[in-house]
Design an enzyme around this catalytic site. Structure first.
Site, PDB file in Angstrom:
ATOM      1  N   ASP A 159      10.482  -1.464 -16.305  1.00 18.03           N
ATOM      2  CA  ASP A 159      10.534  -1.388 -14.742  1.00 18.03           C
ATOM      3  C   ASP A 159       9.335  -0.389 -14.241  1.00 18.03           C
ATOM      4  OD1 ASP A 159      11.304  -0.650 -12.270  1.00 18.03           O
ATOM      5  OD2 ASP A 159      13.385  -0.756 -12.739  1.00 18.03           O
ATOM      6  N   VAL A 160       8.596  -0.949 -13.418  1.00 16.48           N
ATOM      7  CA  VAL A 160       7.398  -0.368 -13.184  1.00 16.48           C
ATOM      8  C   VAL A 160       7.657   0.650 -12.003  1.00 16.48           C
ATOM      9  CG1 VAL A 160       5.855  -2.362 -13.812  1.00 16.48           C
ATOM     10  CG2 VAL A 160       6.927  -2.107 -11.523  1.00 16.48           C
TER      11      VAL A 160
ATOM     12  N   ASN B 110       2.326   3.429  -9.494  1.00 15.38           N
ATOM     13  CA  ASN B 110       2.090   3.868 -10.980  1.00 15.38           C
ATOM     14  C   ASN B 110       1.094   2.663 -11.617  1.00 15.38           C
ATOM     15  OD1 ASN B 110       4.188   5.676 -11.201  1.00 15.38           O
ATOM     16  ND2 ASN B 110       5.875   4.236 -11.229  1.00 15.38           N
TER      17      ASN B 110
ATOM     18  N   THR C 256       3.246 -20.590  -3.326  1.00 10.65           N
ATOM     19  CA  THR C 256       2.602 -21.129  -4.598  1.00 10.65           C
ATOM     20  C   THR C 256       3.676 -21.764  -5.323  1.00 10.65           C
ATOM     21  OG1 THR C 256       1.016 -19.550  -4.879  1.00 10.65           O
ATOM     22  CG2 THR C 256       1.438 -20.606  -6.734  1.00 10.65           C
TER      23      THR C 256
ATOM     24  N   ARG D  98      13.324 -20.718  -3.414  1.00 10.93           N
ATOM     25  CA  ARG D  98      12.208 -21.108  -2.267  1.00 10.93           C
ATOM     26  C   ARG D  98      12.222 -22.634  -2.115  1.00 10.93           C
ATOM     27  NH1 ARG D  98       7.206 -17.141  -4.705  1.00 10.93           N
ATOM     28  NH2 ARG D  98       8.496 -17.612  -6.496  1.00 10.93           N
TER      29      ARG D  98
ATOM     30  N   LYS E  36       4.489  -4.763   1.079  1.00 12.80           N
ATOM     31  CA  LYS E  36       3.242  -5.285   0.484  1.00 12.80           C
ATOM     32  C   LYS E  36       2.101  -4.663   1.437  1.00 12.80           C
ATOM     33  CE  LYS E  36       3.865  -7.868  -3.031  1.00 12.80           C
ATOM     34  NZ  LYS E  36       3.242  -7.703  -4.391  1.00 12.80           N
TER      35      LYS E  36
ATOM     36  N   TYR F 132       9.865  -6.775   2.233  1.00 14.13           N
ATOM     37  CA  TYR F 132       8.787  -7.233   1.405  1.00 14.13           C
ATOM     38  C   TYR F 132       7.385  -7.348   2.342  1.00 14.13           C
ATOM     39  CZ  TYR F 132       6.292 -10.817  -1.561  1.00 14.13           C
ATOM     40  OH  TYR F 132       5.434 -11.672  -2.270  1.00 14.13           O
TER      41      TYR F 132
END
Length: 312
Positions: free
Chosen positions: A65-66, A106, A182, A193, A156, A152
């Site tokens: 988990d970043v 991180n 995408t 989506r 970002k 979100y």
């Protein structure tokens, strides 16, 4: 939530520079394709919303988990973390914000310690519900900072701020890409989506669900084009943000009609209440990508749709 941190550290070699390609959410199709010649990719996965990676992709898989620190000796860092599907990133908005901010921080620290080049994978969502059409990278956006999409969009936007702060204050080599919608094979069928929703609904014989009148537009790029763009930007010399998207523009209703004709003409198209803060227009201006890194999409939307339907 996966919080394991197992990894194998490998030293770099001149012949085969190692990439750390850190992925969360439904990025299987991206990560399994991101294997440029001469690189040894390492993928760090948080399996919160994603499908488990295939064992035959050639990727070294690390479960981590970043939002927690991570280190490996690498040359390039591609941080793709964070659910990009509205139902997923809205499910736990705090976790989404943590991934965009702490996760990016991180990865920036990893790149700084490893003396690696860092390429933030941002999003076209930083433009919000745009008042400029098509959207250029110089457009600052029209975002609601307290709406359901804000975790979100604003997450970002802050990730971009962090990235350029490291470039300015700590001389880190950075790149920033803003992918537009995408799609492609290996998307999670439950991704949430619009492309995957329509395909899975049509295959099941269910109604195709449009939120609102369906006049909102989107520009869809096939995933191999996006991966080509990632490599072109990472290897290029443009440190300014770059849009990566296919300028082909369709209304959501037009997309539904194409999927219905391709998959199941017996299904109906039905309308439901519009989503809050749903962008009404979305189309990239890719002039900078063409001029600065020589990139533009090679595949039409219809070609990508055919290949994606075959996968599902």
């Amino acid at each position: 939530m996966s919080t394991g941190a197992n990894h194998v550290r490998e030293e770099r070699t001149a012949a085969a520079p190692e990439i750390i390609n850190k992925v969360t959410s439904n990025n299987n199709s991206t990560s399994s394709s991101l294997q440029p010649n001469g690189h040894e990719p390492r993928t760090v996965y948080d399996l919160l919303f994603t499908l488990s990676p295939d064992v035959d992709t050639g990727l070294e898989i690390v479960e981590h988990d970043v939002i927690h620190p991570y280190f490996a000796q690498v040359d390039q860092v591609f941080p793709l973390a964070c659910p990009a599907s509205p139902p997923h990133y809205q499910k736990d908005p705090v976790k989404t914000i943590e991934t965009c901010t702490l996760g990016t921080l991180n990865m920036l620290r990893l790149a700084q310690k490893a003396n690696a080049r860092f390429m933030l994978v941002s999003t076209s969502e930083i433009y919000g519900d745009p008042l400029e059409h098509p959207q250029k990278e110089t457009y600052w956006g029209n975002c609601n900072p307290i709406g359901p999409r804000a975790c979100y969009d604003e997450g970002k936007r802050l990730a971009e701020t962090l990235t350029y702060a490291f470039a300015t204050a700590r001389s880190l080599q950075v790149r920033v890409v803003r992918p537009f919608n995408t799609f492609g094979p290996r998307m999670n069928p439950n991704d949430g989506r619009v492309v995957s929703n329509f395909i899975t609904q049509a295959l099941r014989g269910d109604d195709l669900t449009i939120y609102g009148e369906g006049e909102q537009t989107r520009s869809f790029q096939y995933v191999p084009d996006l991966v080509d763009g990632f490599v072109a930007v990472m290897e290029g010399d443009c440190a300014e943000p770059i849009n990566l998207g296919n300028p082909e523009e369709y209304t959501v209703r037009e997309l539904a009609e194409m999927v219905r004709r391709s998959v199941n003409e017996k299904v109906r198209i039905v309308n439901k209440d519009a989503n809050v803060d749903d962008p009404q227009k979305r189309k990239p201006d890719i002039s900078r990508a063409k001029e600065r890194v020589g990139w533009q999409p090679r595949h039409s939307f219809k070609y990508g749709l055919e290949k994606t339907v075959e996968f599902f």
